[in-house]
Design an enzyme around this catalytic site. Structure first.
Site, mmCIF file in Angstrom:
data_model
loop_
_atom_site.group_PDB
_atom_site.id
_atom_site.type_symbol
_atom_site.label_atom_id
_atom_site.label_comp_id
_atom_site.label_asym_id
_atom_site.label_seq_id
_atom_site.Cartn_x
_atom_site.Cartn_y
_atom_site.Cartn_z
ATOM 1 C CD GLU A 142 -3.066 -1.131 0.655
ATOM 2 O OE1 GLU A 142 -3.254 -0.166 -0.103
ATOM 3 O OE2 GLU A 142 -3.873 -2.068 0.807
ATOM 4 C CG HIS A 160 -5.976 -0.207 5.753
ATOM 5 N ND1 HIS A 160 -7.337 -0.030 5.726
ATOM 6 C CD2 HIS A 160 -5.756 -1.476 5.323
ATOM 7 C CE1 HIS A 160 -7.908 -1.134 5.301
ATOM 8 N NE2 HIS A 160 -6.971 -2.032 5.055
ATOM 9 C CG HIS A 167 -9.183 -5.118 7.956
ATOM 10 N ND1 HIS A 167 -8.766 -6.329 7.426
ATOM 11 C CD2 HIS A 167 -8.784 -4.182 7.071
ATOM 12 C CE1 HIS A 167 -8.145 -6.123 6.268
ATOM 13 N NE2 HIS A 167 -8.127 -4.819 6.044
ATOM 14 C CG HIS A 171 -10.844 -3.093 2.588
ATOM 15 N ND1 HIS A 171 -10.005 -2.728 1.573
ATOM 16 C CD2 HIS A 171 -10.029 -3.605 3.548
ATOM 17 C CE1 HIS A 171 -8.759 -3.021 1.888
ATOM 18 N NE2 HIS A 171 -8.748 -3.545 3.088
HETATM 19 O O1 2HA Z 1 -2.087 -4.672 4.254
HETATM 20 O O2 2HA Z 1 -5.216 -4.714 4.913
HETATM 21 O O3 2HA Z 1 -5.902 -3.815 2.534
HETATM 22 C C1 2HA Z 1 -3.138 -5.563 4.270
HETATM 23 C C2 2HA Z 1 -4.433 -4.890 4.016
HETATM 24 C C3 2HA Z 1 -4.702 -4.447 2.645
HETATM 25 ZN ZN ZN Z 2 -7.188 -3.955 4.375
#
Ligand code: 2HA
Ligand code: ZN
Length: 253
Positions: free
Chosen positions: A116, A147, A149, A219
């Protein structure tokens, strides 16, 4: 020459490790989910300014505004629980070359950066433009991109009625009185694009000037800001509101 860990740099790396640990403990970081980049230019110290490159990585998208900036970057495939244990074994310190066309890995290991990275750099480029406009050094503006989740926010991203910045922000503000104080600009909604794609990065930077936190449909979340602990707090607060939303709606049904 090897990287010297002066106090301020070590504090930044410690904070990155703490946030990685929180992500894992919260259940927001299954497998290799998530990635972190932090501009550490303010903390790198003169003693590290002339470190030679271990490896040079060309950039597909050039970032001239970021020339000479230093970043901590998690490595490709790294797990947040491992970043928490040893951030310099799962991440690298890099410097953007003077022409903005490549990045140099300076420390500690020759690890590939997160896939990323191009999209994170696109975001750091927006922060640099923002800092230049405000007349402050690039390294003093927004420094952090992460980022993760968070499950409950991802769950809400499936609900058709919530698929807009205005509606999801209002729904979360309604759940808990303090959410608005912690995240006054709200949560930007970003429609689904392939994870890791430039399309996702481009869709995210559209709203980056006005928003600090984005929800990527089905996501996860992208958080930005100056201090990584504060960015974590904002995402955590939004996810708490998302949990309350789910409790309230399960009671009503
Ligand atoms: O780096 O979460 O979206 C792993 C992720 C990619
Ligand atoms: Zn991700």
């Amino acid at each position: 020459m090897i990287l010297k860990y002066n106090g301020p740099l070590q504090m930044q790396i410690n904070d990155i490790a703490r946030v990685a640990e929180y992500m894992w403990q919260k259940g927001w970081a299954e497998r290799n989910a998530g990635n972190i980049t932090v501009n550490v230019t303010e903390f790198i110290g003169d003693e590290n300014k002339n470190l030679p490159a271990i490896t040079r990585i060309p950039l597909y998208h050039t970032v001239p505004e970021l020339a000479g900036q230093y970043y901590y970057v998690t490595s490709a495939g790294s797990r947040m629980r491992d970043v928490a244990r040893n951030p310099m074994d799962q991440g690298i310190i890099t410097r953007v070359a003077v022409d903005g066309k490549s990045i140099d890995i300076l420390a500690d290991k020759d690890l590939p950066p997160t896939i990323e990275l191009p999209s994170h750099l696109l975001m750091h480029q927006v922060f640099a433009q923002e800092a230049i406009q405000q007349g402050v050094p690039v390294s003093a503006g927004r420094r952090v991109v992460f980022h993760t989740h968070p499950n409950e926010l991802i769950a809400l991203s499936h609900i058709s009625e919530l698929k807009s910045t205005r509606v999801i922000t209002e729904a979360l503000y309604e759940m808990h009185a303090e959410v608005k104080m912690c995240v006054p600009n709200g949560l930007a909604w970003v429609p689904y694009e392939m994870p890791g794609s430039m399309e996702l990065a481009k869709a995210s930077i559209k709203d980056l000037k006005n928003f600090r936190i984005m929800l990527w449909e089905r996501h996860g979340v992208l958080g930005t800001g100056t201090n990584i602990l504060e960015v974590f707090d904002a995402v955590d607060t939004l996810n708490t509101a998302a949990k309350i939303y789910l409790y309230v709606h399960s009671l009503r049904s």
